[in-house]
Design a protein around this motif. Structure first.
Motif, PDB file in Angstrom:
ATOM      1  N   THR A 167       0.844  -1.189   0.000  1.00 19.23           N
ATOM      2  CA  THR A 167       0.000   0.000   0.000  1.00 19.23           C
ATOM      3  C   THR A 167       0.881   1.242   0.000  1.00 19.23           C
ATOM      4  N   ALA A 168       0.231   2.385  -0.083  1.00 17.29           N
ATOM      5  CA  ALA A 168       0.953   3.655  -0.059  1.00 17.29           C
ATOM      6  C   ALA A 168       1.592   3.929   1.296  1.00 17.29           C
ATOM      7  N   ALA A 169       1.220   3.145   2.305  1.00 22.66           N
ATOM      8  CA  ALA A 169       1.770   3.338   3.649  1.00 22.66           C
ATOM      9  C   ALA A 169       3.044   2.522   3.873  1.00 22.66           C
ATOM     10  N   TRP A 170       3.431   1.714   2.901  1.00 24.92           N
ATOM     11  CA  TRP A 170       4.599   0.843   3.093  1.00 24.92           C
ATOM     12  C   TRP A 170       5.887   1.649   3.202  1.00 24.92           C
ATOM     13  N   THR A 171       6.793   1.101   4.021  1.00 21.93           N
ATOM     14  CA  THR A 171       8.141   1.654   4.183  1.00 21.93           C
ATOM     15  C   THR A 171       9.148   0.598   3.725  1.00 21.93           C
ATOM     16  N   TRP A 172      10.418   0.958   3.791  1.00 16.46           N
ATOM     17  CA  TRP A 172      11.459  -0.016   3.464  1.00 16.46           C
ATOM     18  C   TRP A 172      11.304  -1.285   4.297  1.00 16.46           C
ATOM     19  N   GLN A 173      11.021  -1.125   5.572  1.00 14.79           N
ATOM     20  CA  GLN A 173      10.927  -2.295   6.447  1.00 14.79           C
ATOM     21  C   GLN A 173       9.808  -3.226   6.010  1.00 14.79           C
ATOM     22  N   ASP A 174       8.703  -2.674   5.539  1.00 11.89           N
ATOM     23  CA  ASP A 174       7.608  -3.512   5.045  1.00 11.89           C
ATOM     24  C   ASP A 174       8.059  -4.351   3.860  1.00 11.89           C
ATOM     25  N   VAL A 175       8.844  -3.757   2.976  1.00 16.51           N
ATOM     26  CA  VAL A 175       9.348  -4.499   1.821  1.00 16.51           C
ATOM     27  C   VAL A 175      10.300  -5.605   2.265  1.00 16.51           C
ATOM     28  N   ILE A 176      11.170  -5.281   3.203  1.00 12.12           N
ATOM     29  CA  ILE A 176      12.108  -6.283   3.715  1.00 12.12           C
ATOM     30  C   ILE A 176      11.349  -7.463   4.338  1.00 12.12           C
ATOM     31  N   ASP A 177      10.390  -7.142   5.194  1.00 13.35           N
ATOM     32  CA  ASP A 177       9.620  -8.199   5.870  1.00 13.35           C
ATOM     33  C   ASP A 177       8.852  -9.048   4.863  1.00 13.35           C
ATOM     34  N   ALA A 178       8.211  -8.407   3.896  1.00 12.79           N
ATOM     35  CA  ALA A 178       7.443  -9.152   2.902  1.00 12.79           C
ATOM     36  C   ALA A 178       8.348 -10.015   2.032  1.00 12.79           C
ATOM     37  N   SER A 179       9.527  -9.503   1.689  1.00  7.72           N
ATOM     38  CA  SER A 179      10.427 -10.275   0.824  1.00  7.72           C
ATOM     39  C   SER A 179      10.849 -11.579   1.493  1.00  7.72           C
ATOM     40  N   LYS A 180      11.012 -11.547   2.806  1.00 10.73           N
ATOM     41  CA  LYS A 180      11.388 -12.762   3.536  1.00 10.73           C
ATOM     42  C   LYS A 180      10.260 -13.798   3.503  1.00 10.73           C
ATOM     43  N   LYS A 181       9.043 -13.325   3.692  1.00 10.66           N
ATOM     44  CA  LYS A 181       7.896 -14.229   3.699  1.00 10.66           C
ATOM     45  C   LYS A 181       7.585 -14.786   2.308  1.00 10.66           C
ATOM     46  N   LEU A 182       7.941 -14.044   1.289  1.00  9.37           N
ATOM     47  CA  LEU A 182       7.592 -14.421  -0.082  1.00  9.37           C
ATOM     48  C   LEU A 182       8.661 -15.261  -0.766  1.00  9.37           C
ATOM     49  N   THR A 183       9.821 -15.374  -0.157  1.00 12.33           N
ATOM     50  CA  THR A 183      10.896 -16.177  -0.739  1.00 12.33           C
ATOM     51  C   THR A 183      10.698 -17.643  -0.388  1.00 12.33           C
ATOM     52  N   ASP A 184      10.687 -18.495  -1.408  1.00 10.80           N
ATOM     53  CA  ASP A 184      10.478 -19.933  -1.200  1.00 10.80           C
ATOM     54  C   ASP A 184      11.452 -20.705  -2.088  1.00 10.80           C
ATOM     55  N   PRO A 185      12.641 -21.037  -1.554  1.00  9.84           N
ATOM     56  CA  PRO A 185      13.644 -21.759  -2.354  1.00  9.84           C
ATOM     57  C   PRO A 185      13.119 -23.069  -2.923  1.00  9.84           C
ATOM     58  N   ALA A 186      12.256 -23.742  -2.193  1.00  5.06           N
ATOM     59  CA  ALA A 186      11.737 -25.027  -2.655  1.00  5.06           C
ATOM     60  C   ALA A 186      10.930 -24.871  -3.943  1.00  5.06           C
ATOM     61  N   LYS A 187      10.272 -23.751  -4.072  1.00  7.19           N
ATOM     62  CA  LYS A 187       9.472 -23.488  -5.270  1.00  7.19           C
ATOM     63  C   LYS A 187      10.232 -22.660  -6.304  1.00  7.19           C
ATOM     64  N   GLY A 188      11.413 -22.241  -5.911  1.00  6.71           N
ATOM     65  CA  GLY A 188      12.203 -21.448  -6.845  1.00  6.71           C
ATOM     66  C   GLY A 188      11.666 -20.050  -7.041  1.00  6.71           C
ATOM     67  N   THR A 189      11.045 -19.477  -5.995  1.00  3.15           N
ATOM     68  CA  THR A 189      10.502 -18.125  -6.099  1.00  3.15           C
ATOM     69  C   THR A 189      11.226 -17.199  -5.119  1.00  3.15           C
ATOM     70  N   TRP A 190      11.337 -15.950  -5.537  1.00  4.26           N
ATOM     71  CA  TRP A 190      12.039 -14.936  -4.761  1.00  4.26           C
ATOM     72  C   TRP A 190      11.080 -13.845  -4.308  1.00  4.26           C
TER      73      TRP A 190
END
Length: 419
Positions: A167-190
Motif C-alpha cells: 500500500t501507499a503506507a509501506w516503508t522499506w521495512q515492510d518491503v524487507i519483511d514481505a520479501s522474507k515471507k515471499l521467498t520460497d527456495p523449494a518453489k524457486g521463487t524470490w
C-alpha cells in the motif's frame, strides 16, 4: 526507457566525427526536395510500435506527400547503431532521444533546434522535460512521454504466502519483511528482484534515503555521502543479507523483468513502460503500488523521451512537420490510448490510466508529487557507463560497497570536471 546504461552507451568520438564532417548547409537543416518525401523514424520499443504506426498513419493522412517509415532497433543496439549512422550521415530523419544523451548530441551539432520554428509550442509539456531538452538556450527535443517508478507485485504469490498487498503506507521495512515471507527456495521463487539498475532501483533508493547523485551545479557526485550509501546498501542487502533476491549472475542470465513476468519474483521496482509486458504475460496476475518510503520519505526519479530531428536530414521541413505533429494532442491521445507509456502532453494521463484498468496505473501519475529529476549532466554517458561497471562489480561481490563508492565518486567527478 533504458535498462543498463553501460550496454547502451558507446564512444562519443563517433558523434564528434559526424559533427566535424557535417556541412554548413546540413547543419542548418538543408531543404526538402520537390515532390513526395520519405522520412525514417527511429525508435527502440516494440511495445510502442503499434501506437507509433497509428500516429504515422494519422500524420500521413494530413500530409499525403510525406511517407514515414518506422525503423525499429532493439534497445540494446539502438545507441551504437545510431552513433554509427550519425558518423556516416545516414541516421534517421527523426528519432527518439533520451535525457542522458541530449547534451552530447545537441552539443556536437547532431540535432536541429526546434526553438523558433514555425508553430513550435512546448507549453503542453512539463517544464522539467522542456528544460532537460534545452541546451544553450535552444530546445532540441519535443517531449514524448514521462515515466516514474512503482512497486510491481505478483498477487498470486502474495496470496499463496498470506501476505497483504503493498500500500501507499509501506516503508522499506515492510518491503524487507514481505520479501522474507515471499521467498520460497523449494518453489524457486524470490521475494524481490533487486538489480543494480539505476533508474528502476538505485536512484530511487538513494533519494528516499536523503542522498544525492549529482550536485545542482553538475560539478560533483554524492556517492560517498552516508545517506547515498544507505540507499545503495538497502538495495544490495536483498542479495547479500536477506537472500531474498536472485543473485547478480542470476539476474544477468535472466532479466529481472522476465523473472517477474514469469512468476518467479514477487516484487520488482519497475517503470510504467513495462505495463504492457506484464499485461500480456501468460498467467501473471500483477498490480502496482507506490514505492515505499525510505528514511527521508518518498521519492521516485522522473525521466522522459523526446523526438528530435537529425541535423543532416535532407528533409528538414518535412521532418519538422512530423515532429510538430508528434507533439500535438492527436498524436499524444493515440499514444495514451495504447497504454504503452504516459504521454508528456498535459491532461492525457487519465486516458493512459484507463487503457489498462486491471492495474492501478494512477500510481505512476500520482507519484509526480514525489518525483526527482533523473540525474544528468552536459555529457552523462561517460560517467554513467563507468558507474554501471563499478556497480556491476559491487553486485557481483567483487568489490565492497565502501571501496566501490570511492571509485564511483572518483570516476564520476573526473568526468563531470570535463563538462
Amino acid at each position: 526507457m533504458t535498462r543498463k546504461l553501460s550496454a547502451l552507451l558507446c564512444a562519443a568520438a563517433l558523434v564528434a566525427a559526424a559533427s566535424a564532417c557535417s556541412s554548413a548547409s546540413s547543419a542548418a537543416g538543408g531543404g526538402d526536395a520537390t515532390g513526395p518525401v520519405t522520412l525514417t523514424y527511429g525508435i527502440w520499443d516494440p511495445n510502442q510500435k503499434p501506437a507509433m504506426q497509428q500516429i504515422v498513419s494519422a500524420f500521413e493522412k494530413l500530409h499525403p506527400n510525406i511517407t514515414v517509415n518506422i525503423e525499429l532497433t532493439p534497445n540494446a543496439d539502438y545507441w551504437q547503431k545510431l552513433q554509427t549512422e550519425a558518423a556516416s550521415g545516414t541516421a534517421p530523419d527523426v528519432f527518439w532521444m533520451s535525457t542522458t544523451r541530449i547534451g552530447l548530441y545537441a552539443g556536437q551539432g547532431q540535432l536541429l533546434p526546434l526553438t523558433g520554428r514555425s508553430g513550435f509550442d512546448n507549453s503542453p509539456f512539463p517544464a522539467s522535460l522542456n528544460s532537460i531538452y534545452t541546451v544553450g538556450g535552444k530546445q532540441y527535443g519535443m517531449p514524448k512521454d514521462y515515466d516514474t517508478i512503482g512497486l510491481w507485485y505478483n498477487k498470486k504469490l502474495f496470496d499463496a504466502a498470506g501476505v497483504a498487498y503493498p500500500t501507499a503506507a509501506w516503508t522499506w521495512q515492510d518491503v524487507i519483511d514481505a520479501s522474507k515471507k515471499l521467498t520460497d527456495p523449494a518453489k524457486g521463487t524470490w521475494g524481490i528482484a533487486s538489480p543494480d539498475w539505476t533508474q528502476e532501483n538505485l536512484y530511487n533508493d538513494i533519494y528516499q534515503a536523503g542522498g544525492w547523485v549529482v550536485s545542482p551545479d553538475k560539478k560533483s557526485s554524492g556517492f560517498t555521502d552516508a545517506k547515498t550509501l544507505a540507499g545503495i546498501q538497502y538495495a544490495l542487502d536483498f542479495i547479500t543479507k536477506y537472500k531474498t533476491s536472485p543473485t547478480a549472475q542470476q539476474m544477468t542470465d535472466t532479466d529481472p523483468s522476465q523473472l517477474f513476468a514469469s512468476g518467479k519474483v514477487a516484487m520488482f521496482t519497475d517503470g510504467d513502460w513495462d505495463a504492457l509486458t506484464y499485461k500480456n504475460a501468460p498467467g501473471l496476475q500483477a498490480d502496482v503500488a507506490p514505492l515505499p518510503a525510505g528514511p527521508q520519505g518518498r521519492a521516485t526519479v522522473i525521466n522522459g523521451l523526446a523526438n528530435v530531428i537529425y541535423a543532416r536530414t535532407p528533409h528538414a521541413a518535412a521532418a519538422w512537420e512530423f515532429v510538430r505533429f508528434l507533439g500535438g494532442q492527436q498524436a499524444n491521445a493515440i499514444q495514451a490510448a495504447s497504454g504503452a507509456v504516459i504521454p508528456a502532453y498535459h491532461g492525457l494521463g487519465d486516458a493512459w490510466v484507463k487503457a489498462m484498468p486491471q492495474f492501478h496505473l494512477q500510481t505512476f501519475v500520482d507519484q509526480l508529487d514525489h518525483a526527482v529529476p533523473y540525474p544528468v549532466s552536459a555529457n552523462t554517458g561517460p560517467w554513467a557507463t563507468a558507474d554501471q561497471t563499478i556497480l556491476d562489480q559491487i553486485w557481483a561481490g567483487k568489490l565492497s560497497l565502501s571501496a566501490g563508492a570511492q571509485q564511483l565518486k572518483s570516476t564520476t567527478d573526473a568526468d563531470l570536471a570535463k563538462g
